[in-house]
Design a protein around this motif. Structure first.
Motif, PDB file in Angstrom:
ATOM      1  N   TYR A  49     -19.129  15.814 -16.326  1.00 26.09           N
ATOM      2  CA  TYR A  49     -19.132  14.832 -15.256  1.00 26.09           C
ATOM      3  C   TYR A  49     -19.164  15.528 -13.802  1.00 26.09           C
ATOM      4  O   TYR A  49     -18.983  16.911 -13.808  1.00 26.09           O
ATOM      5  N   ASP A  50     -19.797  14.779 -12.983  1.00 22.47           N
ATOM      6  CA  ASP A  50     -19.882  15.160 -11.647  1.00 22.47           C
ATOM      7  C   ASP A  50     -19.416  14.350 -10.590  1.00 22.47           C
ATOM      8  O   ASP A  50     -18.455  13.333 -11.042  1.00 22.47           O
ATOM      9  N   PHE A  54     -13.072  16.714  -7.324  1.00 26.59           N
ATOM     10  CA  PHE A  54     -13.997  17.381  -6.516  1.00 26.59           C
ATOM     11  C   PHE A  54     -13.375  17.475  -4.906  1.00 26.59           C
ATOM     12  O   PHE A  54     -13.229  18.509  -4.367  1.00 26.59           O
ATOM     13  N   MET A  55     -12.767  16.207  -4.764  1.00 24.85           N
ATOM     14  CA  MET A  55     -12.208  16.158  -3.142  1.00 24.85           C
ATOM     15  C   MET A  55     -10.911  17.008  -3.354  1.00 24.85           C
ATOM     16  O   MET A  55     -10.473  17.332  -2.402  1.00 24.85           O
ATOM     17  N   GLN A  56     -10.217  16.873  -4.457  1.00 28.39           N
ATOM     18  CA  GLN A  56      -8.855  17.610  -4.482  1.00 28.39           C
ATOM     19  C   GLN A  56      -8.986  18.959  -4.458  1.00 28.39           C
ATOM     20  O   GLN A  56      -8.154  19.750  -4.076  1.00 28.39           O
ATOM     21  N   ILE A  57     -10.037  19.587  -5.220  1.00 25.60           N
ATOM     22  CA  ILE A  57     -10.250  21.069  -5.312  1.00 25.60           C
ATOM     23  C   ILE A  57     -10.405  21.393  -3.579  1.00 25.60           C
ATOM     24  O   ILE A  57      -9.881  22.370  -3.451  1.00 25.60           O
ATOM     25  N   GLU A  58     -11.145  20.694  -2.790  1.00 26.13           N
ATOM     26  CA  GLU A  58     -11.269  21.112  -1.319  1.00 26.13           C
ATOM     27  C   GLU A  58     -10.024  21.147  -0.617  1.00 26.13           C
ATOM     28  O   GLU A  58      -9.575  21.905   0.120  1.00 26.13           O
ATOM     29  N   LEU A  59      -9.015  19.862  -0.976  1.00 24.51           N
ATOM     30  CA  LEU A  59      -7.731  19.750  -0.592  1.00 24.51           C
ATOM     31  C   LEU A  59      -7.003  21.131  -0.711  1.00 24.51           C
ATOM     32  O   LEU A  59      -6.187  21.707  -0.106  1.00 24.51           O
ATOM     33  N   ASP A  69     -19.991  21.218 -11.753  1.00 25.10           N
ATOM     34  CA  ASP A  69     -19.714  20.197 -12.675  1.00 25.10           C
ATOM     35  C   ASP A  69     -18.344  20.427 -13.317  1.00 25.10           C
ATOM     36  O   ASP A  69     -17.677  21.249 -12.836  1.00 25.10           O
ATOM     37  N   GLY A  70     -17.876  19.303 -13.857  1.00 29.03           N
ATOM     38  CA  GLY A  70     -16.713  19.248 -14.509  1.00 29.03           C
ATOM     39  C   GLY A  70     -16.901  18.822 -16.028  1.00 29.03           C
ATOM     40  O   GLY A  70     -17.765  18.268 -16.400  1.00 29.03           O
ATOM     41  N   LEU A  71     -15.791  19.487 -16.673  1.00 28.83           N
ATOM     42  CA  LEU A  71     -15.682  19.039 -18.198  1.00 28.83           C
ATOM     43  C   LEU A  71     -14.382  18.467 -18.434  1.00 28.83           C
ATOM     44  O   LEU A  71     -13.246  18.735 -17.732  1.00 28.83           O
ATOM     45  N   PHE A  72     -14.291  17.286 -19.060  1.00 25.02           N
ATOM     46  CA  PHE A  72     -13.036  16.390 -19.585  1.00 25.02           C
ATOM     47  C   PHE A  72     -12.792  16.550 -20.919  1.00 25.02           C
ATOM     48  O   PHE A  72     -13.665  16.393 -21.690  1.00 25.02           O
TER      49      PHE A  72
END
Length: 142
Positions: free
Chosen positions: A35-36, A74-79, A111-114
């Motif tokens: 996912y992205d 991805f928003m939480q990563i920045e937080l 990129d994300g992996l679930f």
């Protein structure tokens, strides 16, 4: 028979990573998705996961509900990096353990992996296997 798709979202070989993860876990691999911020694509769904739903449409609807929230990672990563823990160079993964399932979300660049596995499955060997398989970005999340 498990449902499989070819990778289309990740900038790396997510199909290869899926095989590596499948060979790494000691128990069942229930789901493996890429996912992205915009899209979510199941690459592997185990028979046990498919059986949890009354229909394919119900399963895909649930996956869409999951993605509605997972893209916020991805928003939480920045937080985490910019506000809560500014000394951190990167956020590599987030694990969520429930009584019946563990969900691992691994971040490789944009990129994300679930990944969903048994609740007692250790996550570090999975993350280490992914790191060994892909070119892990030096300045991830920067």
């Amino acid at each position: 028979m498990p449902a499989t798709n070819r990778s289309q979202l990740c900038s790396f070989d997510a199909d290869r990573v899926r095989q590596v993860v499948r060979n790494t876990v000691s128990g069942p691999l229930y789901a493996f998705c890429e996912y992205d911020t915009e899209s979510f694509r199941p690459l592997y769904i185990a028979d046990e996961t498919i059986a949890m739903y009354e229909s394919k449409d119900a399963m895909l609807e649930h996956f869409e509900r999951i993605h509605t929230n997972v893209h916020m990672d991805f928003m939480q990563i920045e937080l985490f990096r910019n506000t809560l823990f500014p000394d951190a160079d990167r956020v590599e993964y987030i694990a969520t353990a429930m009584d019946f399932l563990k969900i691992l979300r691994v971040y490789v660049g944009d990129d994300g992996l679930f990944i969903s596995v048994e609740p007692d499955e250790p996550v570090e060997p999975i993350v280490d296997a992914i790191k060994e398989t892909v070119a892990w970005p030096e300045n991830q999340n920067s």
